[in-house]
Design a protein around this motif. Structure first.
Motif, mmCIF file in Angstrom:
data_model
loop_
_atom_site.group_PDB
_atom_site.id
_atom_site.type_symbol
_atom_site.label_atom_id
_atom_site.label_comp_id
_atom_site.label_asym_id
_atom_site.label_seq_id
_atom_site.Cartn_x
_atom_site.Cartn_y
_atom_site.Cartn_z
ATOM 1 N N PRO A 191 0.816 -1.228 0.000
ATOM 2 C CA PRO A 191 0.000 0.000 0.000
ATOM 3 C C PRO A 191 0.844 1.270 0.000
ATOM 4 O O PRO A 191 0.482 2.269 -0.608
ATOM 5 N N ILE A 192 2.029 1.223 0.665
ATOM 6 C CA ILE A 192 2.850 2.450 0.750
ATOM 7 C C ILE A 192 3.489 2.756 -0.604
ATOM 8 O O ILE A 192 3.455 3.893 -1.075
ATOM 9 N N ILE A 193 4.045 1.715 -1.254
ATOM 10 C CA ILE A 193 4.727 1.950 -2.542
ATOM 11 C C ILE A 193 3.726 2.455 -3.569
ATOM 12 O O ILE A 193 3.993 3.401 -4.307
ATOM 13 N N THR A 194 2.562 1.810 -3.619
ATOM 14 C CA THR A 194 1.609 2.184 -4.673
ATOM 15 C C THR A 194 0.974 3.539 -4.405
ATOM 16 O O THR A 194 0.595 4.241 -5.318
ATOM 17 N N ASP A 195 0.900 3.928 -3.132
ATOM 18 C CA ASP A 195 0.411 5.278 -2.827
ATOM 19 C C ASP A 195 1.331 6.324 -3.435
ATOM 20 O O ASP A 195 0.883 7.330 -3.966
ATOM 21 N N ARG A 196 2.642 6.052 -3.339
ATOM 22 C CA ARG A 196 3.603 7.018 -3.902
ATOM 23 C C ARG A 196 3.471 7.054 -5.420
ATOM 24 O O ARG A 196 3.537 8.099 -6.041
ATOM 25 N N LEU A 197 3.258 5.867 -6.029
ATOM 26 C CA LEU A 197 3.114 5.832 -7.489
ATOM 27 C C LEU A 197 1.880 6.605 -7.928
ATOM 28 O O LEU A 197 1.865 7.246 -8.958
ATOM 29 N N ARG A 198 0.813 6.517 -7.095
ATOM 30 C CA ARG A 198 -0.433 7.176 -7.489
ATOM 31 C C ARG A 198 -0.238 8.677 -7.648
ATOM 32 O O ARG A 198 -0.885 9.320 -8.470
ATOM 33 N N GLU A 199 0.663 9.230 -6.822
ATOM 34 C CA GLU A 199 0.904 10.674 -6.922
ATOM 35 C C GLU A 199 1.505 11.012 -8.289
ATOM 36 O O GLU A 199 1.363 12.100 -8.798
ATOM 37 N N LYS A 200 2.245 10.036 -8.887
ATOM 38 C CA LYS A 200 3.018 10.355 -10.091
ATOM 39 C C LYS A 200 2.360 9.884 -11.391
ATOM 40 O O LYS A 200 2.556 10.470 -12.431
ATOM 41 N N LEU A 201 1.619 8.749 -11.347
ATOM 42 C CA LEU A 201 1.143 8.138 -12.587
ATOM 43 C C LEU A 201 -0.344 8.377 -12.798
ATOM 44 O O LEU A 201 -1.095 8.551 -11.854
ATOM 45 N N SER A 202 -0.768 8.323 -14.070
ATOM 46 C CA SER A 202 -2.206 8.420 -14.338
ATOM 47 C C SER A 202 -2.847 7.101 -13.913
ATOM 48 O O SER A 202 -2.177 6.093 -13.751
ATOM 49 N N ASN A 203 -4.181 7.094 -13.793
ATOM 50 C CA ASN A 203 -4.867 5.895 -13.291
ATOM 51 C C ASN A 203 -4.595 4.656 -14.132
ATOM 52 O O ASN A 203 -4.382 3.574 -13.625
ATOM 53 N N GLU A 204 -4.618 4.821 -15.492
ATOM 54 C CA GLU A 204 -4.442 3.642 -16.368
ATOM 55 C C GLU A 204 -3.038 3.066 -16.187
ATOM 56 O O GLU A 204 -2.863 1.879 -15.995
ATOM 57 N N LYS A 205 -2.040 3.963 -16.229
ATOM 58 C CA LYS A 205 -0.664 3.475 -16.107
ATOM 59 C C LYS A 205 -0.469 2.816 -14.749
ATOM 60 O O LYS A 205 0.211 1.825 -14.615
ATOM 61 N N LEU A 206 -1.087 3.415 -13.730
ATOM 62 C CA LEU A 206 -0.940 2.879 -12.380
ATOM 63 C C LEU A 206 -1.539 1.484 -12.293
ATOM 64 O O LEU A 206 -0.931 0.570 -11.737
ATOM 65 N N ALA A 207 -2.732 1.294 -12.885
ATOM 66 C CA ALA A 207 -3.394 -0.021 -12.827
ATOM 67 C C ALA A 207 -2.503 -1.087 -13.472
ATOM 68 O O ALA A 207 -2.313 -2.170 -12.927
ATOM 69 N N ASP A 208 -1.909 -0.761 -14.641
ATOM 70 C CA ASP A 208 -1.020 -1.732 -15.326
ATOM 71 C C ASP A 208 0.187 -2.054 -14.446
ATOM 72 O O ASP A 208 0.580 -3.203 -14.301
#
Length: 820
Positions: A792-809
């Motif tokens: 949850p911590i790593i992906t929270d940081r990614l969410r700040e940087k990536l768009s939703n589609e890229k993040l889901a992939d």
């Protein structure tokens, strides 16, 4: 009349309704009629309103024996509510009693929603019983001749006191009460509070620790064994249940049967954007609910909110997706079921929401907990314990908020003026200002008259004049008018009204979200897809759109942090995941596959262990620490630690944190052994290291904006012509810089730093957390892959940087690696 005769009047009324008064109601009547002040602790829906309206009206009957034939006009009691939405309910209860007992007493409401015509009428004749908000009470104190209006007031009731305690609105109340104690000849002060941990302190803050009122006061507790049942929605396929997330939409179909089996269901989300998304998705998947499901949050326009509240009462809605806008006592009988989506972050908030179902004395409250990711099932388990043990948070009061005091003194100067020697003893009796010194008082008086030391050449900061007899008074009509417009302590991000191009108000959104849109962008708001056209003044113009979009307004208030109570319960539940533990909750059992996976790479910490994990991905070197102390503490702890590490070896890293832990991501590995050997979790020099580590100037600057607005140094503009947030920001920043460079001992400037450390970064809790870690064994695990806890911590940081589609992939790929 004797007390016995008065009680008979009340008991007969209860019998006519087919009810019996509760012991706590009778206890409150007795204390009130005996001239005592007090705090009533009772849950929502237990009849607390009648516990206080009755003695107020019985006291009137006792004072005026010919009350049925003669009527003395004028204000007799004030009921303060923090939420305007509650005022109609309270009015109905008061009118019911006043009319049934043939008292001829009138009941009125005065809030931000009251029409100008009604206000003007109240100016000439006040209702006998007035329902109002903390801000409107201050506005009454800002009107000329207020002492005459209040002189016959015999009671003030502050409802939902736990909501005001520990906020600047609470301080506003403390100051207002300190004045009315002097002005009203025979005043009784009472508050009603749902469950909080520090009830005794709550009474002290209400009445003032050194006041006679406090010495002559009681605490009445309603012992109503209300049954609260918490049911967790545990996914059947736990192996594929996500390890991160913030929406919980994958369990949407689990919610449908619950909605279908209840007359009315409230679905509580933590943020307005989550509320918007759930509402859209339910309708998308189940169009049959059209017309039977609605949405309710603070940014939706007033008409829609009132319509929704009424529709719940009429049982014409199947479900309402809402935020905390429906938390507080809005008196709905028909709500059968409550669903909490995601962790509520605090026990009190959870109990408050649970109490919305079965909202009648003696009825069972049922609340479902829907986790948005696997770790939240630990929270669900912790909440089960909290409900059993009634373990509820304390609400900690503020001390020395000079900005609120400056506003209050200006209010008194705007109305009839004040003499400092009369007002100072009143202020010293309040909880917030019990420690104020003579020097600080003189500084504040100088500030009112001259502005601060470094601003005395500018006339706009000279608001108050000292008249020849020593009275402090505002004589300039413009200053008085501006001050009245700005009374209040709630400073949000500037909100922008959203309107259709052809007119028609939809609601309001924070300026920073709108500022990121360009013409043609489509976003979801108030349950519809809207295309942004343009901004003009403080209005955003839109039209309906059929395009799909994943843009949802986010509100700054959406980042709640765990309370101290919640963190402690969560850690204790996590420790039960030990395979040797005999007793485990269903939620912990359901998480066994995840704990198993966690143990393959790392450990699940025990009470005497503090876990640090490190691993490398293509993003860099991850260093993850797990204090389980809540987001606010982790924000401070991660900054403190990274600063201390940088003193050992020069390193740059980015920080990410959630309620469970925090991550330092760097382009080269950090020597964790050195962190352990050098005792970097020490509390020594904590405050000075924290000040150096954080951009504490930046954080204090943001706090100072609110202080500048509340104290009136910065004017927010007239209604409909609000000043843009960036202008507000720049004027308050300018003042901040002036004080920093030329007047660092300015009390308001210093207050910004105090509030940053004590309230935003929870310095006290940080110290306790570091002391706890010092007692634990530090376990450092060098992992080859991310672990379920770190996910949850790593992906929270990614969410700040990536768009939703890229993040889901990206998350899909990461999950695949983990599942191998």
């Amino acid at each position: 009349m004797t007390q016995k005769q008065l009680f008979e009047i009340a008991e007969n009324w209860f019998t006519q309704q087919g009810w019996n008064p509760f012991p706590f109601q009778k206890k409150t009547w007795k204390a009130f009629l005996g001239g005592k002040h007090g705090l009533l602790n009772a849950p929502t829906g237990s009849g607390k309103t009648y516990a206080l309206w009755f003695p107020i009206i019985l006291n009137h009957i006792n004072k005026y024996p010919d009350y049925k034939t003669k009527h003395k006009k004028g204000l007799k009691a004030i009921w303060i509510t923090p939420l305007r939405a509650l005022s109609q309910e309270i009015k109905q209860s008061a009118e019911r009693v006043a009319n049934d007992l043939e008292t001829q007493m009138t009941v009125g409401i005065r809030t931000g929603d009251t029409s100008t015509k009604e206000r003007a009428r109240q100016r000439t004749t006040m209702p006998d019983l007035l329902i109002t908000t903390p801000e409107s009470l201050q506005l009454l104190l800002a009107s000329k001749g207020y002492a005459k209006v209040f002189q016959d007031c015999s009671a003030i009731v502050v409802d939902e006191w736990h909501e005001l305690l520990g906020t600047k609105r609470g301080i506003q109340m403390e100051l207002g009460l300190s004045r009315l104690k002097t002005v009203c000849k025979d005043l009784r002060i009472w508050s009603i509070s749902a469950t909080i941990g520090n009830l005794e302190q709550a009474r002290e803050v209400l009445l003032g620790p050194t006041s006679q009122a406090f010495e002559n006061s009681v605490l009445v507790q309603a012992k109503l064994n209300k049954k609260i049942t918490v049911k967790s929605i545990i996914p059947e396929q736990m192996e594929t249940f996500p390890w991160r997330g913030h929406l919980g939409l994958h369990l949407l179909e689990e919610v449908v049967p619950i909605i279908n089996n209840s007359k009315t269901t409230l679905l509580f989300t933590n943020t307005r954007s989550q509320c918007e998304i759930w509402f859209q998705k339910i309708l998308e998947k189940h169009p049959e609910y059209a017309g039977e499901i609605a949405m309710h949050h603070g940014s939706v326009n007033k008409e829609t909110r009132i319509w929704v509240e009424q529709a719940i009462r009429n049982e014409s809605l199947k479900a309402v997706v809402c935020t905390s806008s429906l938390d507080l006592g809005v008196d709905f009988a028909p709500v059968e079921t409550v669903i909490q989506i995601g962790g509520p972050k605090g026990v009190a908030r959870f109990l408050q929401r649970a109490g919305r179902s079965g909202h009648r004395p003696g009825n069972e409250s049922v609340i479902y907990f829907l986790p948005t990711h696997a770790m939240e099932l630990i929270e669900a388990s912790a909440l089960q314990v909290a409900v059993k043990e009634s373990a509820v948070e304390d609400r900690l009061p503020f001390l020395n908020s000079y900005d609120v005091l400056i506003q209050y003194l200006t209010t008194l100067a705007v109305s009839d003026g004040f003499y400092p020697d009369e007002i100072f003893p009143e202020i010293k009796q309040t909880f917030c200002y019990q420690g104020i010194t003579e020097d600080e008082w003189q500084w504040l008086l100088n500030f009112l008259v001259m502005g601060s030391q470094s601003l005395k050449t500018y006339d706009e900061y000279k608001k108050v004049e000292v008249e020849s007899d020593g009275k402090f008074k505002v004589n300039n009509k413009g200053i008085a008018m501006r001050h009245r417009f700005q009374i209040g302590t709630i400073v949000g991000d500037a909100s922008i009204a959203v309107r259709y191009q052809k007119g028609g108000y939809i609601g309001s959104i924070e300026e920073y979200f709108i500022s990121k849109l360009t013409a043609g962008d489509v976003f979801t708001f108030a349950g519809r897809n809207l295309e942004f056209i343009r901004i003009k003044g403080m209005q955003a113009y839109v039209r309906n759109s059929t395009k799909r979009t994943n843009k949802v307004p986010s509100w700054m208030g959406g980042r709640l942090s765990f309370s101290a109570q919640m963190s402690k319960l969560l850690r204790e539940e996590l420790y039960t995941a030990d395979p040797e533990m005999k007793k485990q909750s269903n939620e912990i059992k359901a998480l066994l596959p995840m704990f198993q996976k966690q143990r393959e790479e790392s450990i699940v910490p025990k009470p005497d262990e503090f876990l640090i994990e490190t691993f490398k991905t293509r993003d860099g070197y991850h260093h993850i620490f797990y204090p389980f102390e809540g987001r606010a503490v982790h924000e401070a702890m991660s900054s403190l630690l990274s600063y201390r590490i940088s003193l050992l070896t020069p390193i740059t890293c980015s920080l990410a944190f959630n309620d469970y832990g925090f991550e330092m991501l760097s382009d080269k590995p950090i020597d964790i052994q050195a962190v352990i050997d050098n005792n970097l979790f020490s509390t020594d020099y904590m405050l000075s290291d924290l000040q150096k580590s954080l951009n504490s100037n930046e954080m204090a600057r943001r706090k100072f904006r609110d202080i500048a607005v509340i104290s009136g140094m910065v004017f927010t503009g007239y209604p409909e012509k609000g000043i843009k947030m960036k202008h507000l920001q720049s004027s308050s920043q300018l003042l901040f810089d002036v004080f920093r460079d030329f007047e660092p001992d300015n009390l308001m400037f210093q207050q910004a730093f105090t509030e940053t450390f004590e309230h935003q970064l929870e310095e006290g809790r940080l110290r306790l957390a570091l002391e706890r870690i010092a007692q634990q064994e530090i376990v450092w695990k060098q992992c080859t892959n991310p672990t379920p806890f770190s996910f949850p911590i790593i992906t929270d940081r990614l969410r700040e940087k990536l768009s939703n589609e890229k993040l889901a992939d990206r998350i899909k790929r990461m999950t695949k690696i983990l599942q191998k």
